[in-house]
Scaffold this active site. Sequence first.
Site, PDB file in Angstrom:
ATOM      1  N   ASP A   7       0.841  -1.142  -0.059  1.00 55.34           N
ATOM      2  CA  ASP A   7       0.030  -0.126   0.056  1.00 55.34           C
ATOM      3  C   ASP A   7       0.964   1.194  -0.028  1.00 55.34           C
ATOM      4  O   ASP A   7       2.315   1.178   0.321  1.00 55.34           O
ATOM      5  CB  ASP A   7      -0.867  -0.067   1.316  1.00 55.34           C
ATOM      6  CG  ASP A   7      -1.760   1.029   1.445  1.00 55.34           C
ATOM      7  OD1 ASP A   7      -2.235   1.406   0.445  1.00 55.34           O
ATOM      8  OD2 ASP A   7      -1.728   1.830   2.410  1.00 55.34           O
ATOM      9  N   LEU A   8       0.299   2.340  -0.311  1.00 59.83           N
ATOM     10  CA  LEU A   8       1.138   3.624  -0.431  1.00 59.83           C
ATOM     11  C   LEU A   8       0.822   4.591   0.705  1.00 59.83           C
ATOM     12  O   LEU A   8       2.023   4.686   1.649  1.00 59.83           O
ATOM     13  CB  LEU A   8       0.862   4.329  -1.677  1.00 59.83           C
ATOM     14  CG  LEU A   8       1.635   5.657  -2.044  1.00 59.83           C
ATOM     15  CD1 LEU A   8       3.115   5.403  -2.195  1.00 59.83           C
ATOM     16  CD2 LEU A   8       1.028   6.152  -3.180  1.00 59.83           C
ATOM     17  N   ASP A   9      -0.369   4.905   0.740  1.00 59.85           N
ATOM     18  CA  ASP A   9      -0.399   6.096   1.744  1.00 59.85           C
ATOM     19  C   ASP A   9      -0.402   5.430   3.317  1.00 59.85           C
ATOM     20  O   ASP A   9      -1.221   4.275   3.713  1.00 59.85           O
ATOM     21  CB  ASP A   9      -1.920   6.508   1.608  1.00 59.85           C
ATOM     22  CG  ASP A   9      -1.883   7.277   0.498  1.00 59.85           C
ATOM     23  OD1 ASP A   9      -1.056   8.289   0.112  1.00 59.85           O
ATOM     24  OD2 ASP A   9      -2.832   6.941  -0.508  1.00 59.85           O
ATOM     25  N   THR A  15       0.798  10.476   3.357  1.00 59.35           N
ATOM     26  CA  THR A  15      -0.114  11.473   2.553  1.00 59.35           C
ATOM     27  C   THR A  15      -1.399  11.621   3.588  1.00 59.35           C
ATOM     28  O   THR A  15      -1.951  12.442   2.982  1.00 59.35           O
ATOM     29  CB  THR A  15      -0.296  10.810   1.119  1.00 59.35           C
ATOM     30  OG1 THR A  15      -0.423   9.463   1.180  1.00 59.35           O
ATOM     31  CG2 THR A  15       0.908  11.051   0.327  1.00 59.35           C
ATOM     32  N   LYS A  43      -8.907   6.276   5.988  1.00 53.45           N
ATOM     33  CA  LYS A  43      -7.822   5.560   5.368  1.00 53.45           C
ATOM     34  C   LYS A  43      -8.069   4.279   4.734  1.00 53.45           C
ATOM     35  O   LYS A  43      -8.986   3.406   5.078  1.00 53.45           O
ATOM     36  CB  LYS A  43      -6.918   5.274   6.707  1.00 53.45           C
ATOM     37  CG  LYS A  43      -6.448   6.561   7.299  1.00 53.45           C
ATOM     38  CD  LYS A  43      -5.374   6.282   8.529  1.00 53.45           C
ATOM     39  CE  LYS A  43      -4.559   7.458   8.919  1.00 53.45           C
ATOM     40  NZ  LYS A  43      -3.804   7.071   9.905  1.00 53.45           N
ATOM     41  N   SER A 112      -2.380   0.180  -4.363  1.00 56.51           N
ATOM     42  CA  SER A 112      -3.043   1.435  -3.637  1.00 56.51           C
ATOM     43  C   SER A 112      -4.368   1.950  -4.387  1.00 56.51           C
ATOM     44  O   SER A 112      -4.450   1.654  -5.582  1.00 56.51           O
ATOM     45  CB  SER A 112      -1.953   2.738  -3.970  1.00 56.51           C
ATOM     46  OG  SER A 112      -2.593   3.971  -3.541  1.00 56.51           O
ATOM     47  N   ALA A 113      -5.244   2.486  -3.796  1.00 51.32           N
ATOM     48  CA  ALA A 113      -6.516   2.870  -4.234  1.00 51.32           C
ATOM     49  C   ALA A 113      -6.450   4.270  -4.621  1.00 51.32           C
ATOM     50  O   ALA A 113      -7.151   4.816  -5.382  1.00 51.32           O
ATOM     51  CB  ALA A 113      -7.418   3.109  -3.064  1.00 51.32           C
ATOM     52  N   LYS A 143     -10.576  -1.633  -1.589  1.00 55.24           N
ATOM     53  CA  LYS A 143     -10.450  -2.475  -0.509  1.00 55.24           C
ATOM     54  C   LYS A 143     -11.562  -2.269   0.361  1.00 55.24           C
ATOM     55  O   LYS A 143     -12.194  -1.216   0.233  1.00 55.24           O
ATOM     56  CB  LYS A 143      -9.209  -2.063   0.012  1.00 55.24           C
ATOM     57  CG  LYS A 143      -7.903  -1.999  -0.722  1.00 55.24           C
ATOM     58  CD  LYS A 143      -6.800  -1.326  -0.041  1.00 55.24           C
ATOM     59  CE  LYS A 143      -5.625  -1.271  -1.023  1.00 55.24           C
ATOM     60  NZ  LYS A 143      -4.502  -0.401  -0.460  1.00 55.24           N
ATOM     61  N   GLU A 167       0.248  -3.247   4.853  1.00 57.42           N
ATOM     62  CA  GLU A 167      -0.984  -2.333   4.775  1.00 57.42           C
ATOM     63  C   GLU A 167      -1.206  -1.751   5.996  1.00 57.42           C
ATOM     64  O   GLU A 167      -0.753  -2.306   7.212  1.00 57.42           O
ATOM     65  CB  GLU A 167      -2.384  -3.247   4.690  1.00 57.42           C
ATOM     66  CG  GLU A 167      -2.794  -3.143   3.414  1.00 57.42           C
ATOM     67  CD  GLU A 167      -3.294  -1.784   3.055  1.00 57.42           C
ATOM     68  OE1 GLU A 167      -3.545  -0.828   3.964  1.00 57.42           O
ATOM     69  OE2 GLU A 167      -3.856  -1.535   1.874  1.00 57.42           O
ATOM     70  N   ASP A 168      -1.564  -0.326   6.305  1.00 58.39           N
ATOM     71  CA  ASP A 168      -1.892   0.306   7.191  1.00 58.39           C
ATOM     72  C   ASP A 168      -3.465   0.469   7.522  1.00 58.39           C
ATOM     73  O   ASP A 168      -3.707   1.082   8.738  1.00 58.39           O
ATOM     74  CB  ASP A 168      -1.303   1.704   7.535  1.00 58.39           C
ATOM     75  CG  ASP A 168      -1.986   2.660   6.333  1.00 58.39           C
ATOM     76  OD1 ASP A 168      -2.343   2.254   5.369  1.00 58.39           O
ATOM     77  OD2 ASP A 168      -2.259   3.820   6.633  1.00 58.39           O
TER      78      ASP A 168
END
Length: 206
Positions: A7-9, A15, A43, A112-113, A143, A167-168
Site C-alpha cells: 500500500d502507499l498512503d 500522505t 484511510k 494503492s487505491a 479495498k 498495509e496500514d
Amino acid sequence: MKGGLFDLDGVIVDTAKYHYLAWKRLANELGFDFTEHDNERLKGVSRMESLRILLEIGGVEAAEDARAMMAARKNAWYVEYISKMDASEILPGAREYLMALRSRGVKIALGSASKNAPMILDNLGITPLFDAIVDGNKVSHAKPDPEVFLVGARELGLNPTVCVVFEDAAAGVEAAHRGGMRAVGIGTHEALPAADIVVPGLSALL
Ligand code: G6P
Ligand code: MG
C-alpha cells in the site's frame, strides 16, 4: 515470500495528513468541521466513498453531479499539496526495505487505491523500485475487495499465496486475506487486529 504488495498512503509515505487538510478544507467550505479522529475513517477508502463518509459526518446531502464537483475540488487541493513532496517524506526504512527485498529477488508491486499514486512515486523518486504499479486508475473495486492485490500478484506473475501485503488500513488487511495473501500490518494491534503480524513501520523489518 516471492512478492511484496505495498500500500502507499501510510506505508511508504504519510500522505494521510494532506488528504486530511484537503477534506477539512472542503468540509469547512460546506459549513462543518472535520477532525483528525473523523479522518481515521477515510484511510484506505476510495475518493468517492471518502466523500460519502465526509458528507454523512456533516449531515450534508448532495446530488451526484454536485458530489463529482466536490471530489474534484478536494483532489485539486490535494494535488497542490503533494506536488511539493520530495524524497524527504518517504517514511523511515521504506526505501531501504524495498531495496533489501529486491536484492533477495523478491518482486515488488504497489497496491494503492489512489489515482495520484504514480505522481507521488515520481516525486519521491522511487518509481524504479516497483516491478508493477496497480493504483486507483487500474481497478474498479475498492479495498476490502481483494482486486488491487490480485491484479498486483498477476502483474508480478506470482500466485497470491506466495505474496505478502503491507498495509496500514484494516480494509487493506481484509483485502489481503480475501485474496489468499498474508498481511503485515503497519501500525498497532488495536487498529489492525486481523493482521498476521504488526510492526510500527517498515524500519522494524530491516
Ligand atoms: C488511499 C488513501 C485514501 C484515499 C484513496 C484515494 O487509499 O488511504 O485516503 O482516499 O487512496 O486516493 P486519491 O488520491 O485517488 O483520491
Ligand atoms: Mg494506506
